[in-house]
Motif scaffolding. Sequence first.
Motif, PDB file in Angstrom:
ATOM      1  N   VAL A 115       0.887  -1.163   0.000  1.00 48.03           N
ATOM      2  CA  VAL A 115       0.000   0.000   0.000  1.00 48.03           C
ATOM      3  C   VAL A 115       0.919   1.204   0.000  1.00 48.03           C
ATOM      4  N   ILE A 116       0.764   2.075  -0.983  1.00 49.21           N
ATOM      5  CA  ILE A 116       1.754   3.138  -1.194  1.00 49.21           C
ATOM      6  C   ILE A 116       1.110   4.520  -1.194  1.00 49.21           C
ATOM      7  N   GLY A 117       1.947   5.546  -0.939  1.00 45.85           N
ATOM      8  CA  GLY A 117       1.506   6.923  -1.056  1.00 45.85           C
ATOM      9  C   GLY A 117       1.322   7.306  -2.511  1.00 45.85           C
ATOM     10  N   GLY A 142      -3.364  -0.830  -2.817  1.00 51.32           N
ATOM     11  CA  GLY A 142      -4.026   0.398  -2.379  1.00 51.32           C
ATOM     12  C   GLY A 142      -3.099   1.593  -2.457  1.00 51.32           C
ATOM     13  N   ILE A 143      -3.702   2.775  -2.654  1.00 45.64           N
ATOM     14  CA  ILE A 143      -2.947   4.019  -2.709  1.00 45.64           C
ATOM     15  C   ILE A 143      -3.532   4.982  -1.683  1.00 45.64           C
ATOM     16  N   ILE A 144      -2.666   5.568  -0.837  1.00 45.06           N
ATOM     17  CA  ILE A 144      -3.119   6.482   0.215  1.00 45.06           C
ATOM     18  C   ILE A 144      -2.770   7.917  -0.150  1.00 45.06           C
ATOM     19  N   GLY A 145      -3.552   8.848   0.381  1.00 48.10           N
ATOM     20  CA  GLY A 145      -3.285  10.263   0.120  1.00 48.10           C
ATOM     21  C   GLY A 145      -4.416  11.141   0.610  1.00 48.10           C
ATOM     22  N   TYR A 146      -4.147  12.432   0.658  1.00 48.07           N
ATOM     23  CA  TYR A 146      -5.113  13.423   1.116  1.00 48.07           C
ATOM     24  C   TYR A 146      -5.203  14.542   0.090  1.00 48.07           C
ATOM     25  N   ASN A 147      -6.087  15.497   0.342  1.00 50.26           N
ATOM     26  CA  ASN A 147      -6.281  16.593  -0.598  1.00 50.26           C
ATOM     27  C   ASN A 147      -5.148  17.609  -0.559  1.00 50.26           C
ATOM     28  N   TRP A 148      -4.226  17.439   0.361  1.00 48.69           N
ATOM     29  CA  TRP A 148      -3.055  18.304   0.440  1.00 48.69           C
ATOM     30  C   TRP A 148      -1.816  17.428   0.555  1.00 48.69           C
ATOM     31  N   LYS A 149      -0.652  18.010   0.331  1.00 51.41           N
ATOM     32  CA  LYS A 149       0.590  17.244   0.370  1.00 51.41           C
ATOM     33  C   LYS A 149       0.927  16.866   1.807  1.00 51.41           C
ATOM     34  N   THR A 150       1.291  15.598   2.010  1.00 43.38           N
ATOM     35  CA  THR A 150       1.701  15.120   3.326  1.00 43.38           C
ATOM     36  C   THR A 150       2.904  14.188   3.167  1.00 43.38           C
ATOM     37  N   ARG A 151       3.533  13.890   4.293  1.00 44.29           N
ATOM     38  CA  ARG A 151       4.673  12.971   4.257  1.00 44.29           C
ATOM     39  C   ARG A 151       4.252  11.568   3.844  1.00 44.29           C
ATOM     40  N   LEU A 152       2.962  11.261   4.015  1.00 49.63           N
ATOM     41  CA  LEU A 152       2.485   9.932   3.646  1.00 49.63           C
ATOM     42  C   LEU A 152       2.433   9.732   2.128  1.00 49.63           C
ATOM     43  N   ASP A 153       2.537  10.822   1.357  1.00 49.74           N
ATOM     44  CA  ASP A 153       2.567  10.699  -0.104  1.00 49.74           C
ATOM     45  C   ASP A 153       3.769   9.885  -0.565  1.00 49.74           C
ATOM     46  N   LYS A 154       4.830   9.880   0.248  1.00 48.90           N
ATOM     47  CA  LYS A 154       6.056   9.167  -0.104  1.00 48.90           C
ATOM     48  C   LYS A 154       6.302   7.950   0.788  1.00 48.90           C
ATOM     49  N   THR A 155       5.231   7.471   1.422  1.00 50.66           N
ATOM     50  CA  THR A 155       5.345   6.326   2.322  1.00 50.66           C
ATOM     51  C   THR A 155       4.977   5.034   1.608  1.00 50.66           C
ATOM     52  N   VAL A 156       5.686   3.967   1.949  1.00 49.67           N
ATOM     53  CA  VAL A 156       5.410   2.648   1.383  1.00 49.67           C
ATOM     54  C   VAL A 156       5.174   1.665   2.528  1.00 49.67           C
ATOM     55  N   PHE A 157       4.038   0.983   2.510  1.00 53.69           N
ATOM     56  CA  PHE A 157       3.745  -0.086   3.457  1.00 53.69           C
ATOM     57  C   PHE A 157       3.846  -1.413   2.720  1.00 53.69           C
ATOM     58  N   LEU A 158       4.648  -2.319   3.249  1.00 56.82           N
ATOM     59  CA  LEU A 158       4.783  -3.651   2.669  1.00 56.82           C
ATOM     60  C   LEU A 158       4.236  -4.684   3.648  1.00 56.82           C
ATOM     61  N   SER A 159       3.511  -5.654   3.133  1.00 57.54           N
ATOM     62  CA  SER A 159       3.025  -6.716   4.012  1.00 57.54           C
ATOM     63  C   SER A 159       4.231  -7.474   4.559  1.00 57.54           C
ATOM     64  N   MET A 160       4.343  -7.504   5.884  1.00 55.65           N
ATOM     65  CA  MET A 160       5.510  -8.133   6.498  1.00 55.65           C
ATOM     66  C   MET A 160       5.537  -9.628   6.174  1.00 55.65           C
ATOM     67  N   ASN A 161       6.713 -10.104   5.846  1.00 57.70           N
ATOM     68  CA  ASN A 161       6.886 -11.526   5.528  1.00 57.70           C
ATOM     69  C   ASN A 161       8.274 -11.975   5.972  1.00 57.70           C
ATOM     70  N   GLU A 162       8.590 -13.234   5.714  1.00 60.23           N
ATOM     71  CA  GLU A 162       9.868 -13.797   6.183  1.00 60.23           C
ATOM     72  C   GLU A 162      11.077 -13.073   5.606  1.00 60.23           C
ATOM     73  N   ASN A 163      10.915 -12.478   4.407  1.00 57.86           N
ATOM     74  CA  ASN A 163      12.057 -11.863   3.733  1.00 57.86           C
ATOM     75  C   ASN A 163      12.412 -10.476   4.266  1.00 57.86           C
ATOM     76  N   ILE A 164      11.497  -9.835   4.988  1.00 57.96           N
ATOM     77  CA  ILE A 164      11.785  -8.474   5.458  1.00 57.96           C
ATOM     78  C   ILE A 164      11.728  -8.378   6.990  1.00 57.96           C
ATOM     79  N   VAL A 165      11.906  -9.504   7.655  1.00 55.38           N
ATOM     80  CA  VAL A 165      12.015  -9.505   9.118  1.00 55.38           C
ATOM     81  C   VAL A 165      13.500  -9.525   9.465  1.00 55.38           C
ATOM     82  N   PHE A 166      14.028  -8.333   9.793  1.00 54.05           N
ATOM     83  CA  PHE A 166      15.445  -8.191  10.085  1.00 54.05           C
ATOM     84  C   PHE A 166      15.642  -7.873  11.556  1.00 54.05           C
TER      85      PHE A 166
END
Length: 330
Positions: A115-117, A142-166
Amino acid sequence: MMKIRIINVISVIFLCIVSIAFITTQLYNDNIRLISKINNSFFNDESVYFRVAKDHLSFYDMKGTLSDGTLLYNFLSDEQDIRGVMFQGKIEYPRLISGSFFSESDFDGKSKKAVIGKGIETIEINGDRYYDYNGEKYKVIGIIGYNWKTRLDKTVFLSMNENIVFSNIQYVVSAKTTDDNFKLLSNEDVYGKSTVVPRTNPGILSITNTGKSIDITTTLFMLIMFFNAFILIYFLTDNLHDEIVIMKINGISNTNIFKHFLANYSFLCLISILIGTVTVSLIACIKHFFSFLPIIKSDIFLLIFFGFVVCYSIINAIQQINSIKPGGVD
């Protein structure tokens, strides 16, 4: 039907002002809370940042430590806001422009979804959009955002899995209570002896200490407005003495008198709330801060408050002349 009187017109105008003030205040507070959440990157005030002290983490063991309403992040980049996400139960997430947020079924250890900004670049494969993270393709759901610019526009959420558990990166647990957060951290079999680290984004309202000031100011303002509304409605019904006397002389029961005036004054209140709601909604849409839920909650509160004051005032007016008997005046 109620006759159109100057006092009734003035009352509608004043009650409209009360309605507009209350609905606007609720919308304002709702947007302040939203801005605070965005500034906090949608971590709640009880969120705890920590680093694990275990060389190897098990995705499935970590998933087993989540209680209902708990959300677990890990920061996957020092340069960009890229987070692995896993949660249990119902959680709050940013506004979606399109698509959907993750569901619990996405956290099976293998799933690769994103789910990305709205400002994040993607690649297209066979008609679907994907986000490339270290050579691995995560399907954008999914794509997230608001009617104005926010820091979430450049945010990336990845479903956690075995490959990204560090084990060498920072994690954030965001549960319903602080106790739930530290209960998760205390599980040394899964996380080792975790180290709590200071929050990197405590939120602008926390820094300036304006959050409580806003609440106090708006609460006092609305108390004054509602007190004046109570006085106005009470004054209107207090002038019903002569009408109630005439109705009682003509044998009309207290119940029917109550119903008659309740219908009339409820109509005034409903008109006031309707005009106030339409006015605020139009302005909110123009200014891009319209939110359906606060407006509905405000309308329900206004209906209950005005209804209570009208009922109380009419009953009080009837009781003041309860000694009047049909056919004469004492």
